[in-house]
Design a protein around this motif. Structure first.
Motif, PDB file in Angstrom:
ATOM      1  N   SER A   1     -46.225  83.832  17.929  1.00 28.63           N
ATOM      2  CA  SER A   1     -45.897  83.238  19.222  1.00 28.63           C
ATOM      3  C   SER A   1     -46.380  81.788  19.213  1.00 28.63           C
ATOM      4  O   SER A   1     -46.962  81.323  18.243  1.00 28.63           O
ATOM      5  CB  SER A   1     -46.569  84.024  20.352  1.00 28.63           C
TER       6      SER A   1
ATOM      7  N   ASP B   1     -37.111  84.308  15.704  1.00 27.71           N
ATOM      8  CA  ASP B   1     -37.390  83.168  16.574  1.00 27.71           C
ATOM      9  C   ASP B   1     -38.517  83.499  17.557  1.00 27.71           C
ATOM     10  O   ASP B   1     -38.662  84.630  17.983  1.00 27.71           O
ATOM     11  CB  ASP B   1     -36.165  82.796  17.408  1.00 27.71           C
ATOM     12  N   ALA B   2     -39.269  82.481  17.913  1.00 25.60           N
ATOM     13  CA  ALA B   2     -40.165  82.557  19.063  1.00 25.60           C
ATOM     14  C   ALA B   2     -39.433  81.821  20.183  1.00 25.60           C
ATOM     15  O   ALA B   2     -38.975  80.688  19.999  1.00 25.60           O
ATOM     16  CB  ALA B   2     -41.501  81.890  18.750  1.00 25.60           C
ATOM     17  N   ILE B   3     -39.278  82.484  21.336  1.00 24.09           N
ATOM     18  CA  ILE B   3     -38.444  81.948  22.414  1.00 24.09           C
ATOM     19  C   ILE B   3     -39.253  81.828  23.696  1.00 24.09           C
ATOM     20  O   ILE B   3     -40.044  82.712  24.024  1.00 24.09           O
ATOM     21  CB  ILE B   3     -37.222  82.853  22.661  1.00 24.09           C
TER      22      ILE B   3
ATOM     23  N   THR C   1     -34.226  76.660  27.735  1.00 25.81           N
ATOM     24  CA  THR C   1     -34.710  77.634  26.762  1.00 25.81           C
ATOM     25  C   THR C   1     -35.049  76.901  25.484  1.00 25.81           C
ATOM     26  O   THR C   1     -34.279  76.051  25.037  1.00 25.81           O
ATOM     27  CB  THR C   1     -33.632  78.698  26.473  1.00 25.81           C
TER      28      THR C   1
ATOM     29  N   LYS D   1     -43.353  87.163  13.434  1.00 22.14           N
ATOM     30  CA  LYS D   1     -43.939  87.821  14.612  1.00 22.14           C
ATOM     31  C   LYS D   1     -44.885  86.914  15.387  1.00 22.14           C
ATOM     32  O   LYS D   1     -45.650  87.380  16.217  1.00 22.14           O
ATOM     33  CB  LYS D   1     -44.710  89.078  14.175  1.00 22.14           C
TER      34      LYS D   1
ATOM     35  N   GLN E   1     -39.088  79.788  27.955  1.00 23.47           N
ATOM     36  CA  GLN E   1     -38.282  79.104  28.962  1.00 23.47           C
ATOM     37  C   GLN E   1     -39.173  78.372  29.946  1.00 23.47           C
ATOM     38  O   GLN E   1     -40.315  78.769  30.178  1.00 23.47           O
ATOM     39  CB  GLN E   1     -37.414  80.099  29.739  1.00 23.47           C
TER      40      GLN E   1
ATOM     41  N   PRO F   1     -42.466  86.190  20.456  1.00 27.46           N
ATOM     42  CA  PRO F   1     -41.605  86.636  19.352  1.00 27.46           C
ATOM     43  C   PRO F   1     -40.357  87.325  19.898  1.00 27.46           C
ATOM     44  O   PRO F   1     -40.386  87.984  20.927  1.00 27.46           O
ATOM     45  CB  PRO F   1     -42.477  87.634  18.591  1.00 27.46           C
ATOM     46  N   SER F   2     -39.275  87.159  19.177  1.00 26.50           N
ATOM     47  CA  SER F   2     -37.999  87.724  19.590  1.00 26.50           C
ATOM     48  C   SER F   2     -37.386  88.484  18.421  1.00 26.50           C
ATOM     49  O   SER F   2     -37.700  88.216  17.268  1.00 26.50           O
ATOM     50  CB  SER F   2     -37.089  86.585  20.053  1.00 26.50           C
ATOM     51  N   ALA F   3     -36.481  89.401  18.722  1.00 30.69           N
ATOM     52  CA  ALA F   3     -35.781  90.147  17.679  1.00 30.69           C
ATOM     53  C   ALA F   3     -34.666  89.317  17.061  1.00 30.69           C
ATOM     54  O   ALA F   3     -34.088  89.695  16.054  1.00 30.69           O
ATOM     55  CB  ALA F   3     -35.203  91.428  18.263  1.00 30.69           C
ATOM     56  N   HIS F   4     -34.359  88.168  17.655  1.00 32.84           N
ATOM     57  CA  HIS F   4     -33.258  87.327  17.185  1.00 32.84           C
ATOM     58  C   HIS F   4     -33.692  86.483  15.998  1.00 32.84           C
ATOM     59  O   HIS F   4     -34.250  85.401  16.161  1.00 32.84           O
ATOM     60  CB  HIS F   4     -32.766  86.428  18.325  1.00 32.84           C
TER      61      HIS F   4
ATOM     62  N   ASN G   1     -36.592  77.455  21.360  1.00 28.89           N
ATOM     63  CA  ASN G   1     -36.924  78.431  20.322  1.00 28.89           C
ATOM     64  C   ASN G   1     -37.247  77.725  19.019  1.00 28.89           C
ATOM     65  O   ASN G   1     -36.871  76.589  18.800  1.00 28.89           O
ATOM     66  CB  ASN G   1     -35.811  79.462  20.146  1.00 28.89           C
TER      67      ASN G   1
END
Length: 176
Positions: free
Chosen positions: A61, A84-86, A50, A59, A88, A78-81, A52
Motif C-alpha cells: 500500500s 496496482d495500489a489504488i 483516482t 500487495k 482516491q 492493494p488491488s486485485a487489478h 494508482n
C-alpha cells in the motif's frame, strides 16, 4: 570498392533531436522506480480523482499526498487489478486552475512516486458520436416515395428497351 558512410550535418542534428526528445520523455522521477497514474488527468474543482501505481509491489500500500491541490492525504490500498495500489481523493471546490504534483510514498521501503494533476475551470469535452445522415443534396438510389421510385424504374426500362430496339434496327440496316 565499398561505400563509406558519412554523417551529414542533418543526420547529426536529427540524432541530437531524437536524443533530446527521448530525454524529455523520461520523467525526472523515473529513477525512483515507477510513476503515479492520475485519472482523470484534467479535472474541475470538486471532481473525484483516482490514482494508482505498480511501483509499491503486488500487495503493498502507499500513503498519498494531494495537499498541493488542497485535498490533503489519502491512502492507496492493494488491488486485485494487476498488482496496482489504488486510492482516491476529491479536489476541493476552492482549488485554483493549474498543474499540481500528487505524491505517494510506498509503505514498504522508501520508494516515492509522483504524478501530475491539472485543474481547469471547464470540464473536459466528451467526444460525441455522430448520428443520422449527412445532408449532401444527393439522394440515394431508392427514395422515400415508392410511387416516384416505381416511375423512375419504369422510365429506365423504357429507355433501355428503346435503345435496344434502335441499335437492333441500325444493325439490320433499316436506318433510324
Amino acid at each position: 570498392m565499398g561505400r563509406t558512410a558519412r554523417l551529414t550535418a542533418g543526420a547529426v542534428t536529427g540524432a541530437a533531436l531524437v536524443a533530446a526528445v527521448s530525454g524529455l520523455a523520461v520523467p525526472a522521477y523515473g529513477a525512483t522506480g515507477g510513476s503515479l497514474e492520475v485519472y482523470p488527468y484534467s479535472v474541475v474543482p470538486g471532481g473525484q480523482v483516482t490514482v494508482n501505481t505498480k511501483a509499491c509491489g503486488e500487495k503493498a500500500s502507499a500513503a498519498g499526498d494531494a495537499s498541493a491541490v488542497g485535498a490533503g492525504r489519502f491512502t492507496l490500498a492493494p488491488s486485485a487489478h494487476e498488482g496496482d495500489a489504488i486510492g482516491q481523493f476529491r479536489v476541493p471546490e476552492s482549488a485554483q486552475p493549474g498543474t499540481y504534483e500528487i505524491v505517494a510514498q510506498c509503505a514498504e521501503g522508501d520508494r516515492q512516486v509522483k504524478g501530475d494533476l491539472m485543474v481547469t475551470l471547464t470540464a473536459p469535452q466528451q467526444q460525441v458520436q455522430p448520428r443520422g445522415s449527412v445532408k449532401t443534396g444527393v439522394g440515394g438510389a431508392l427514395g422515400r416515395d415508392p410511387v416516384q421510385t416505381a416511375a423512375g424504374v419504369a422510365a429506365l426500362a423504357v429507355a433501355a428497351a428503346g435503345g435496344t430496339w434502335l441499335l437492333h434496327r441500325r444493325a439490320r440496316g433499316d436506318g433510324i
